[in-house]
Scaffold this motif. Sequence first.
Motif, PDB file in Angstrom:
ATOM      1  N   PRO A 101       0.765  -1.118   0.030  1.00 47.26           N
ATOM      2  CA  PRO A 101      -0.226  -0.007   0.163  1.00 47.26           C
ATOM      3  C   PRO A 101       0.825   1.184   0.076  1.00 47.26           C
ATOM      4  O   PRO A 101       2.156   1.100   0.457  1.00 47.26           O
ATOM      5  CB  PRO A 101      -0.751  -0.010   1.380  1.00 47.26           C
ATOM      6  N   GLU A 102       0.449   2.481  -0.454  1.00 44.69           N
ATOM      7  CA  GLU A 102       1.134   3.509  -0.619  1.00 44.69           C
ATOM      8  C   GLU A 102       1.954   4.017   0.579  1.00 44.69           C
ATOM      9  O   GLU A 102       3.037   4.568   0.604  1.00 44.69           O
ATOM     10  CB  GLU A 102       0.184   4.490  -1.161  1.00 44.69           C
ATOM     11  N   TYR A 103       1.108   3.886   1.744  1.00 39.38           N
ATOM     12  CA  TYR A 103       1.407   4.392   3.205  1.00 39.38           C
ATOM     13  C   TYR A 103       2.644   3.392   3.440  1.00 39.38           C
ATOM     14  O   TYR A 103       3.505   3.846   4.464  1.00 39.38           O
ATOM     15  CB  TYR A 103       0.432   4.298   4.363  1.00 39.38           C
ATOM     16  N   HIS A 104       2.735   2.200   3.061  1.00 39.04           N
ATOM     17  CA  HIS A 104       3.737   1.350   3.656  1.00 39.04           C
ATOM     18  C   HIS A 104       4.927   1.464   2.856  1.00 39.04           C
ATOM     19  O   HIS A 104       6.076   1.363   3.073  1.00 39.04           O
ATOM     20  CB  HIS A 104       3.223  -0.338   3.260  1.00 39.04           C
ATOM     21  N   ARG A 105       5.060   2.154   1.484  1.00 37.64           N
ATOM     22  CA  ARG A 105       6.110   2.179   0.472  1.00 37.64           C
ATOM     23  C   ARG A 105       7.319   3.032   1.120  1.00 37.64           C
ATOM     24  O   ARG A 105       8.457   2.789   0.856  1.00 37.64           O
ATOM     25  CB  ARG A 105       5.613   2.740  -0.782  1.00 37.64           C
ATOM     26  N   GLN A 106       7.007   4.086   1.917  1.00 39.16           N
ATOM     27  CA  GLN A 106       7.825   4.886   2.651  1.00 39.16           C
ATOM     28  C   GLN A 106       8.851   4.165   3.638  1.00 39.16           C
ATOM     29  O   GLN A 106       9.945   4.666   3.832  1.00 39.16           O
ATOM     30  CB  GLN A 106       7.272   6.210   3.371  1.00 39.16           C
ATOM     31  N   PHE A 107       8.403   3.000   4.146  1.00 43.33           N
ATOM     32  CA  PHE A 107       9.408   2.372   4.880  1.00 43.33           C
ATOM     33  C   PHE A 107      10.354   1.294   4.187  1.00 43.33           C
ATOM     34  O   PHE A 107      10.964   0.414   4.937  1.00 43.33           O
ATOM     35  CB  PHE A 107       8.438   1.551   6.062  1.00 43.33           C
ATOM     36  N   VAL A 112       8.698   5.485  -3.607  1.00 48.85           N
ATOM     37  CA  VAL A 112       7.245   5.511  -2.953  1.00 48.85           C
ATOM     38  C   VAL A 112       6.162   5.610  -4.043  1.00 48.85           C
ATOM     39  O   VAL A 112       5.271   5.001  -4.093  1.00 48.85           O
ATOM     40  CB  VAL A 112       7.066   6.821  -2.145  1.00 48.85           C
ATOM     41  N   ASP A 113       6.629   6.357  -5.167  1.00 52.31           N
ATOM     42  CA  ASP A 113       5.691   6.361  -6.539  1.00 52.31           C
ATOM     43  C   ASP A 113       6.319   7.159  -7.634  1.00 52.31           C
ATOM     44  O   ASP A 113       7.785   7.753  -7.551  1.00 52.31           O
ATOM     45  CB  ASP A 113       4.391   7.182  -6.401  1.00 52.31           C
TER      46      ASP A 113
END
Length: 113
Positions: A101-107, A112-113
């Motif tokens: 999910p988009e919010y998880h990609r930062q980790f 991120v996108d």
Amino acid sequence: MERVAFLRSKIEQVMKAYLEELNQSSNETIRFESVIDPNGQHFQIIALGWENEKRVFNLLFHLDIIDGKIWVQEDKMENSIAELLVEHGVSKKDIVLAYFPEYHRQFTEYAVD
């Protein structure tokens, strides 16, 4: 356009090497194929055949090139397709792990996108 050509060439290099490895180690009843859509910038490797009277049709990975980055839509490989791309010279900042999910990609260490 130059960026897309670079990413496309790296994806195709990884796919070719991985297909050779898979087909050398597979049995005679299952084969692996690459699926490349040159117009839409979609890339897949699939396994198909028969194993003990059961039909095999599995998607190993699906990649898209979107806005100058490689989006990993699905990855069911033993070794991460993203890691193989990095080993072939693609920056982690050019790879999006779209299955998170988009919010998880930062980790992750990836874009991120």
